[in-house]
Design a protein around this motif. Structure first.
Motif, PDB file in Angstrom:
ATOM      1  N   GLN A 221      35.213  30.157  44.445  1.00 48.69           N
ATOM      2  CA  GLN A 221      36.095  30.187  45.609  1.00 48.69           C
ATOM      3  C   GLN A 221      36.029  28.868  46.387  1.00 48.69           C
ATOM      4  N   LEU A 222      34.838  28.302  46.509  1.00 43.85           N
ATOM      5  CA  LEU A 222      34.696  27.013  47.172  1.00 43.85           C
ATOM      6  C   LEU A 222      35.502  25.934  46.464  1.00 43.85           C
ATOM      7  N   SER A 223      35.425  25.930  45.127  1.00 53.41           N
ATOM      8  CA  SER A 223      36.128  24.894  44.361  1.00 53.41           C
ATOM      9  C   SER A 223      37.635  25.005  44.513  1.00 53.41           C
ATOM     10  N   LYS A 224      38.119  26.195  44.842  1.00 51.54           N
ATOM     11  CA  LYS A 224      39.552  26.415  45.055  1.00 51.54           C
ATOM     12  C   LYS A 224      39.983  26.019  46.472  1.00 51.54           C
ATOM     13  N   GLY A 225      39.028  25.586  47.290  1.00 52.15           N
ATOM     14  CA  GLY A 225      39.347  25.179  48.650  1.00 52.15           C
ATOM     15  C   GLY A 225      39.501  26.337  49.616  1.00 52.15           C
ATOM     16  N   LYS A 226      38.934  27.507  49.271  1.00 49.71           N
ATOM     17  CA  LYS A 226      39.092  28.710  50.094  1.00 49.71           C
ATOM     18  C   LYS A 226      37.883  29.011  50.970  1.00 49.71           C
ATOM     19  N   GLY A 227      36.867  28.152  50.938  1.00 43.32           N
ATOM     20  CA  GLY A 227      35.688  28.355  51.781  1.00 43.32           C
ATOM     21  C   GLY A 227      34.712  29.355  51.206  1.00 43.32           C
ATOM     22  N   TRP A 228      33.639  29.588  51.949  1.00 46.21           N
ATOM     23  CA  TRP A 228      32.598  30.536  51.524  1.00 46.21           C
ATOM     24  C   TRP A 228      33.101  31.974  51.666  1.00 46.21           C
ATOM     25  N   PRO A 229      32.738  32.876  50.745  1.00 45.70           N
ATOM     26  CA  PRO A 229      33.146  34.288  50.857  1.00 45.70           C
ATOM     27  C   PRO A 229      32.674  34.946  52.153  1.00 45.70           C
ATOM     28  N   ILE A 230      31.488  34.557  52.624  1.00 43.96           N
ATOM     29  CA  ILE A 230      31.021  34.946  53.958  1.00 43.96           C
ATOM     30  C   ILE A 230      30.758  33.650  54.702  1.00 43.96           C
ATOM     31  N   ASN A 237      35.265  36.562  54.222  1.00 39.67           N
ATOM     32  CA  ASN A 237      36.270  35.571  53.823  1.00 39.67           C
ATOM     33  C   ASN A 237      36.539  35.591  52.320  1.00 39.67           C
ATOM     34  N   TYR A 238      36.354  36.745  51.675  1.00 41.62           N
ATOM     35  CA  TYR A 238      36.754  36.859  50.273  1.00 41.62           C
ATOM     36  C   TYR A 238      38.267  36.661  50.198  1.00 41.62           C
ATOM     37  N   ASP A 239      38.716  35.654  49.456  1.00 36.54           N
ATOM     38  CA  ASP A 239      40.155  35.450  49.275  1.00 36.54           C
ATOM     39  C   ASP A 239      40.640  36.402  48.179  1.00 36.54           C
ATOM     40  N   LYS A 240      41.576  37.267  48.514  1.00 36.70           N
ATOM     41  CA  LYS A 240      41.975  38.335  47.589  1.00 36.70           C
ATOM     42  C   LYS A 240      42.499  37.802  46.264  1.00 36.70           C
ATOM     43  N   ASP A 241      43.422  36.849  46.316  1.00 36.57           N
ATOM     44  CA  ASP A 241      43.999  36.333  45.075  1.00 36.57           C
ATOM     45  C   ASP A 241      42.943  35.669  44.208  1.00 36.57           C
ATOM     46  N   THR A 242      42.044  34.921  44.849  1.00 38.39           N
ATOM     47  CA  THR A 242      40.983  34.231  44.098  1.00 38.39           C
ATOM     48  C   THR A 242      40.025  35.238  43.482  1.00 38.39           C
ATOM     49  N   TRP A 243      39.666  36.267  44.236  1.00 34.24           N
ATOM     50  CA  TRP A 243      38.771  37.301  43.721  1.00 34.24           C
ATOM     51  C   TRP A 243      39.392  38.034  42.536  1.00 34.24           C
ATOM     52  N   LEU A 244      40.645  38.430  42.649  1.00 36.02           N
ATOM     53  CA  LEU A 244      41.301  39.165  41.563  1.00 36.02           C
ATOM     54  C   LEU A 244      41.423  38.292  40.316  1.00 36.02           C
ATOM     55  N   GLU A 245      41.712  37.029  40.517  1.00 40.71           N
ATOM     56  CA  GLU A 245      41.785  36.083  39.397  1.00 40.71           C
ATOM     57  C   GLU A 245      40.442  36.012  38.669  1.00 40.71           C
ATOM     58  N   TRP A 246      39.374  35.924  39.434  1.00 44.40           N
ATOM     59  CA  TRP A 246      38.007  35.858  38.887  1.00 44.40           C
ATOM     60  C   TRP A 246      37.639  37.134  38.147  1.00 44.40           C
ATOM     61  N   ILE A 421      35.363  51.258  38.711  1.00 46.85           N
ATOM     62  CA  ILE A 421      36.427  50.951  39.656  1.00 46.85           C
ATOM     63  C   ILE A 421      37.199  49.746  39.131  1.00 46.85           C
ATOM     64  N   THR A 422      38.393  49.499  39.678  1.00 43.60           N
ATOM     65  CA  THR A 422      39.215  48.360  39.279  1.00 43.60           C
ATOM     66  C   THR A 422      38.910  47.161  40.166  1.00 43.60           C
ATOM     67  N   PRO A 423      39.341  45.966  39.757  1.00 42.08           N
ATOM     68  CA  PRO A 423      39.156  44.795  40.627  1.00 42.08           C
ATOM     69  C   PRO A 423      39.774  44.989  42.010  1.00 42.08           C
ATOM     70  N   GLU A 424      40.944  45.648  42.068  1.00 37.97           N
ATOM     71  CA  GLU A 424      41.594  45.901  43.349  1.00 37.97           C
ATOM     72  C   GLU A 424      40.767  46.848  44.207  1.00 37.97           C
ATOM     73  N   GLN A 425      40.227  47.886  43.591  1.00 38.25           N
ATOM     74  CA  GLN A 425      39.383  48.828  44.327  1.00 38.25           C
ATOM     75  C   GLN A 425      38.089  48.154  44.781  1.00 38.25           C
ATOM     76  N   ALA A 426      37.565  47.271  43.955  1.00 36.68           N
ATOM     77  CA  ALA A 426      36.354  46.537  44.335  1.00 36.68           C
ATOM     78  C   ALA A 426      36.629  45.666  45.555  1.00 36.68           C
ATOM     79  N   TYR A 427      37.774  44.998  45.565  1.00 38.18           N
ATOM     80  CA  TYR A 427      38.116  44.157  46.711  1.00 38.18           C
ATOM     81  C   TYR A 427      38.224  44.993  47.978  1.00 38.18           C
TER      82      TYR A 427
END
Length: 439
Positions: A221-230, A237-246, A421-427
């Motif tokens: 997430q840091l490498s994507k320029g989205k900052g730290w998850p916390i 600060n979990y970025d949803k799109d980045t998390w689902l992609e991962w 659970i699914t990635p969406e449910q995990a998020y």
């Protein structure tokens, strides 16, 4: 914070450029907890005469245990009135044991601390003020500042460190695969994983399932320029799109056989000669700290290679202190504990024994002293720090009050890995858990 990073990078780069090669000690590991006492006799350097027993606790490899015990013996020989009661083990379970002791106001006098714990321990007033009584002149101020809380030093850094990548270079050579090049991206990394997977035997895997690895995800997430998850100020600060992609990428890699099944992965234990998958030849890549590299080289001499974390728009790794020594606020022997820490980081004799078992030493003078004795593992440690420093992120030591979130986060991600659970449910579950801890 950006100012701190620049200063740290410049100082570390300066120190690392001065380093060269030769031999030191080979490193091993033992993960089970142990208890022992250190004693000795010789001429005292302490002015005190009253018998004092200092309790000290640390985690690490067997090489670190052995070196530390020898250092304690030497200190007692120089200070016959001071003996030690030691507690040491692998990383697993260390914090739980220490937290239980602290809750009962029975924490050891001297405690090896991780940066991620300092916010909570300082917030609870459990660490003593070390601003006086310890010579920190040879520690880079920007690194020293990571051990401060509200302007007071409560944790003394013990070594320079970085978060990067280790790989089995010998296995890649055998497969005819080139290792990652400097500046490689996450796309390059995943293409490499897909290239290697068909070449492996049954029971061998390229990487671990990153769904459960929160440190690896933070790097992504840091490498994507989205900052730290916390964030450092305690915001989810979990970025949803980045998390689902991962998460979906690793679901794909699991189906292709690139990552281990959940039960196999959970049995992996870093630096355990019988349970570490990379040591046993069943895994090719791992994300880890530079301070662990020498131990891996000791277990697989000549087989180890290192790299920075993959990058995207930004770097994915970070520089930090390896860990720290703190003194419990409840200690009856704060001044004698300070004397020991001062000796531990500044004594040439101590440095000769400790070597790089806690990473590249924090004192610039000690680094210069040990330079001629650096072996292959030490050089690899320096190499990882150097590679990471090129595109390093600002280190986040963690926010106060979020330790319990880490447990919930782990449980949610393991449910995802087992496909409950699914990635969406995990998020959604992570968001719900995070709301409980936001200030």
């Amino acid at each position: 914070m950006d100012k701190v990073l620049k200063k740290t990078t410049v100082v570390i780069a300066y120190v690392l450029l001065a380093l060269s090669a030769a031999g030191c000690s080979s490193l091993g590991v033992k993960d089970e907890g142990q208890t022992a006492k250190s004693s000795g006799e010789a001429v005292a350097t302490s002015t005190g005469s009253k018998p004092i027993k200092l309790r000290i606790m640390w985690w690490g490899s067997q090489a670190r245990h052995d070196a530390t015990l020898k250092m304690l013996d030497l200190y007692t020989k120089k200070n016959p009135n001071v003996s030690f009661e030691t507690q040491y083990q692998g990383f697993d379970g260390y914090l739980d044991k220490l937290t239980t002791q602290a809750a009962a106001k029975n924490a050891p006098d001297i405690i090896q601390m991780d940066a991620a714990w300092l916010a909570d321990w300082n917030g609870r007033g459990q660490l003593a003020d070390l601003s006086t009584g310890i010579n920190t002149n040879e520690i880079d101020p920007s690194v020293l500042d990571t051990g401060k809380y509200k302007g007071k030093l409560t944790a003394v850094p013990l070594g320079n460190n970085a978060w990067g990548m280790i790989y089995n270079k010998a296995a890649l050579d055998k497969l005819g695969v080139s290792p990652p090049k400097d500046g490689y991206t996450w796309n390059d990394y995943f293409k490499l994983v897909e290239e290697i997977t068909p070449k492996l035997d049954k029971g061998q895997y390229v990487i671990k399932n990153g769904m459960t690895d929160s440190t690896q995800y933070a790097a992504y997430q840091l490498s994507k320029g989205k900052g730290w998850p916390i964030t450092v100020d305690g915001k989810f600060n979990y970025d949803k799109d980045t998390w689902l992609e991962w998460a979906k990428k690793f679901a794909q890699l699991r189906k292709s056989g690139a990552v281990p099944p959940p039960d196999v992965q959970l049995a992996d234990k870093d630096l355990d000669p019988t349970a570490d998958m990379l040591v046993n030849g069943n895994l090719l890549f791992k994300g880890l700290h530079a301070a662990q590299v020498s131990a891996y080289d000791g277990l697989k001499p000549g087989a180890i290679g290192v790299a920075a974390m993959p990058k995207e728009t930004q770097g994915g790794g970070w520089l930090k202190a390896t860990f720290y020594f703190s003194i419990s606020q409840d200690s009856q022997y704060k001044e004698e504990s300070k004397k020991f820490i001062d000796w531990f980081i500044n004594s040439p004799e101590a440095a000769e024994i400790g070597g790089t078992t806690r990473g590249i030493p924090i004192s610039n003078k000690i680094v210069s002293q040990l330079q001629p004795n650096f072996n292959t593992g030490d050089k690899l440690t320096v190499e990882m720090i150097n590679k990471t420093a090129v595109n390093s992120q600002v280190f986040n030591p963690g926010a106060p009050g979020w330790n319990d979130f880490l447990k919930e986060e782990k449980d949610i991600k393991e449910q995802l890995m087992f496909e409950k659970i699914t990635p969406e449910q995990a998020y959604d579950a992570l968001v719900k858990a995070g709301k409980k801890y936001e200030k």
